[in-house]
Design a protein around this motif. Structure first.
Motif, mmCIF file in Angstrom:
data_model
loop_
_atom_site.group_PDB
_atom_site.id
_atom_site.type_symbol
_atom_site.label_atom_id
_atom_site.label_comp_id
_atom_site.label_asym_id
_atom_site.label_seq_id
_atom_site.Cartn_x
_atom_site.Cartn_y
_atom_site.Cartn_z
ATOM 1 N N THR A 71 -73.917 9.694 24.966
ATOM 2 C CA THR A 71 -73.610 10.619 23.884
ATOM 3 C C THR A 71 -72.180 11.116 24.122
ATOM 4 O OG1 THR A 71 -75.922 11.215 23.948
ATOM 5 C CG2 THR A 71 -74.482 12.832 22.960
ATOM 6 N N GLY A 95 -85.464 10.689 24.293
ATOM 7 C CA GLY A 95 -84.396 9.781 24.730
ATOM 8 C C GLY A 95 -83.615 10.368 25.890
ATOM 9 N N HIS A 135 -82.413 5.392 34.521
ATOM 10 C CA HIS A 135 -82.946 6.443 33.639
ATOM 11 C C HIS A 135 -83.209 7.714 34.446
ATOM 12 C CE1 HIS A 135 -83.114 3.417 30.548
ATOM 13 N NE2 HIS A 135 -83.465 4.355 29.682
ATOM 14 N N ASP A 170 -82.920 11.538 20.015
ATOM 15 C CA ASP A 170 -81.915 10.572 20.482
ATOM 16 C C ASP A 170 -82.607 9.401 21.181
ATOM 17 O OD1 ASP A 170 -79.431 9.486 20.982
ATOM 18 O OD2 ASP A 170 -79.035 10.714 22.750
HETATM 19 C C1 LIG Z 1 -79.188 6.879 23.441
HETATM 20 S S1 LIG Z 1 -80.247 6.934 24.813
HETATM 21 C C2 LIG Z 1 -80.433 8.651 25.127
HETATM 22 C C3 LIG Z 1 -79.168 9.315 25.644
HETATM 23 C C4 LIG Z 1 -79.367 10.715 26.191
HETATM 24 N N1 LIG Z 1 -79.999 11.587 25.202
HETATM 25 C C5 LIG Z 1 -78.048 11.313 26.584
HETATM 26 O O1 LIG Z 1 -77.340 11.818 25.703
HETATM 27 O O2 LIG Z 1 -77.693 11.307 27.755
HETATM 28 C C6 LIG Z 1 -81.779 6.471 24.110
HETATM 29 C C7 LIG Z 1 -82.954 6.480 25.070
HETATM 30 O O3 LIG Z 1 -84.145 6.411 24.272
HETATM 31 C C8 LIG Z 1 -85.117 5.653 24.965
HETATM 32 N N2 LIG Z 1 -86.058 5.139 23.969
HETATM 33 C C9 LIG Z 1 -85.869 4.126 23.084
HETATM 34 N N3 LIG Z 1 -86.965 3.951 22.330
HETATM 35 C C10 LIG Z 1 -87.874 4.872 22.729
HETATM 36 C C11 LIG Z 1 -89.208 5.184 22.347
HETATM 37 N N4 LIG Z 1 -89.829 4.503 21.371
HETATM 38 N N5 LIG Z 1 -89.843 6.191 22.989
HETATM 39 C C12 LIG Z 1 -89.228 6.879 23.963
HETATM 40 N N6 LIG Z 1 -87.963 6.638 24.384
HETATM 41 C C13 LIG Z 1 -87.295 5.633 23.782
HETATM 42 C C14 LIG Z 1 -84.307 4.575 25.689
HETATM 43 O O4 LIG Z 1 -85.023 4.102 26.816
HETATM 44 C C15 LIG Z 1 -83.024 5.327 26.055
HETATM 45 O O5 LIG Z 1 -83.135 5.850 27.342
#
Ligand SMILES: C[S@@+](CC[C@H](N)C(=O)[O-])C[C@H]1O[C@@H](n2cnc3c(N)ncnc32)[C@H](O)[C@@H]1O
Length: 271
Positions: A71, A95, A135, A170
């Motif tokens: 982000t 996320g 993660h 996110d």
């Molecule tokens: C853009 S990253 C998040 C970045 C974080 N919020 C940050 O700003 O540091 C998106 C995350 O969403 C997770 N993700 C994707 N699809 C998902 C789902 N259906 N359920 C839960 N998590 C999910 C991915 O594993 C990834 O770690």
């Protein structure tokens, strides 16, 4: 190549590689047309300047790695500023990735929950244990941060409903996922003062991601859509507890001269 030959070739390719259908369904031009047919928003959400929301906007972002999938620092600063302005006590994010957003928010919010797919599911999807292992890198040992694992598309969020002041959406940014996560976010709100922030509402601060906007609009109850805004200079859309006056917002006009600029100071730390 004439249109009929193109169509035959395209169908052949889709039959051999069915995932190519996603390219059609996710096409941004078609998403824009469909969104404009359903909602009167040719310029996207009304744009609000950070200075309108926070007259003395000043935030520090740490930790921040400047690596893939992150982000933007200004998006994290927005989360912190919103948390402080509205006195958020409980934060929920869908996320986690490296845990940058939640580690930062935890500086100002005493109880933070970050939700993500479990590591084994990420390995199964990506075949990349290094990626999966990162993660929660910044958040796993951070005080006040609780990690919850699941798939946001199927998880039962009932025990978390009605408990959060600030919710950050996110996770997966495909339209159907954002729609489901948006509906979840509205149920997670503690009360009328709760705020929702969506990341990746825009590709860059001046280019709307129409698939995401259409999911946000569909997932937001119609009577609440008037409190959705795009925060200038960020990739974020927000749902605010109150409507802003028309004089407090303006429309997105790509390539207009910036109304604000920011001071950025960088200092390296070892991880
Ligand atoms: C853009 S990253 C998040 C970045 C974080 N919020 C940050 O700003 O540091 C998106 C995350 O969403 C997770 N993700 C994707 N699809 C998902 C789902 N259906 N359920 C839960 N998590 C999910 C991915 O594993 C990834 O770690």
């Amino acid at each position: 190549m004439n249109k009929l030959r193109k169509l035959t070739k395209a169908i052949g390719r889709i039959c051999r590689h069915p995932y190519l259908l996603n390219l059609v369904l996710q096409d941004e031009g078609a998403a824009k047309e469909e969104t404009l047919r359903r909602y009167a928003c040719p310029d996207g959400l009304p744009l609000v300047e950070l200075s309108t929301l926070f007259p003395d906007f000043q935030e520090k972002v740490f930790p921040y790695a400047y690596l893939s999938g992150a982000t933007m620092p200004i998006d994290i600063a927005l989360l912190k500023a919103l948390a402080a302005k509205y006195g958020a006590k409980d934060y929920f994010e869908i996320g986690t990735w490296r845990g940058e957003s939640v580690a930062n928010v935890a500086e100002v919010v005493p109880h933070c929950v970050t939700f993500n797919l479990p590591k084994e599911r990420i390995v199964a999807l990506t075949h990349n244990p290094d990626y999966a292992g990162l993660h929660g890198f910044f958040s796993q040992s951070k005080a006040g941060v609780e990690q919850v694992y699941g798939d946001s598309q199927t998880f039962d969020f009932t025990p978390h409903e009605g408990k959060f002041d600030l919710i950050f959406v996110d996770g997966d940014h495909h339209r159907e996922s954002v729609l489901k996560d948006t509906r979840t976010a509205f149920r997670l709100r503690r009360d009328e003062r709760s705020i929702i922030v969506w990341h990746d509402y825009a590709y860059d601060p001046e280019s709307i991601r129409w698939n995401v906007l259409s999911a946000i609009l569909e997932g937001t109850p119609p009577e609440m859509r008037g409190r959705l805004y795009h925060v200038a200079h960020t990739l974020c859309a927000v749902y605010l507890p109150e409507s802003l006056g028309t004089f407090e917002t303006h429309k997105l006009s790509p390539y207009e001269a910036p109304r604000q600029c920011f001071e950025v100071a960088l200092r390296a730390h070892d991880c």
